[in-house]
Design an enzyme around this catalytic site. Sequence first.
Site, PDB file in Angstrom:
ATOM      1  N   HIS A 112       7.083  -7.524 -10.696  1.00 18.33           N
ATOM      2  CA  HIS A 112       7.984  -6.841  -9.764  1.00 18.33           C
ATOM      3  C   HIS A 112       7.236  -5.777  -8.970  1.00 18.33           C
ATOM      4  CE1 HIS A 112      11.370  -8.950 -11.455  1.00 18.33           C
ATOM      5  NE2 HIS A 112      10.859  -8.703 -12.646  1.00 18.33           N
ATOM      6  N   CYS A 113       7.809  -5.410  -7.853  1.00 15.15           N
ATOM      7  CA  CYS A 113       7.236  -4.442  -6.933  1.00 15.15           C
ATOM      8  C   CYS A 113       6.782  -3.184  -7.677  1.00 15.15           C
ATOM      9  CB  CYS A 113       8.295  -4.096  -5.889  1.00 15.15           C
ATOM     10  SG  CYS A 113       7.632  -3.288  -4.441  1.00 15.15           S
TER      11      CYS A 113
END
Length: 79
Positions: free
Chosen positions: A16-17
């Site tokens: 994820h970011c």
Amino acid sequence: MDEFSIDKIVDTRGSHCPGPIMSLIEAVKLANIGTVIEFYFEENQSMQDASFWVKRVGHQILVEEAIGDYFHFVVRKIK
């Protein structure tokens, strides 16, 4: 369509970011000029960030597409 062969694959699905964009930046920076790198992202935001970064630094986007529930992105290092 431009002919190319993939030199390296980076699959960031499950990350994820900011993980995916950091993986993209690292892979491109470490690659030789002319290297073609294929990426897989799960998040639309990662795809948008990748596209923005590649265009900003002057590399070439070869593929930018959604496939089912993930995104497929291919870039050629230009400089």
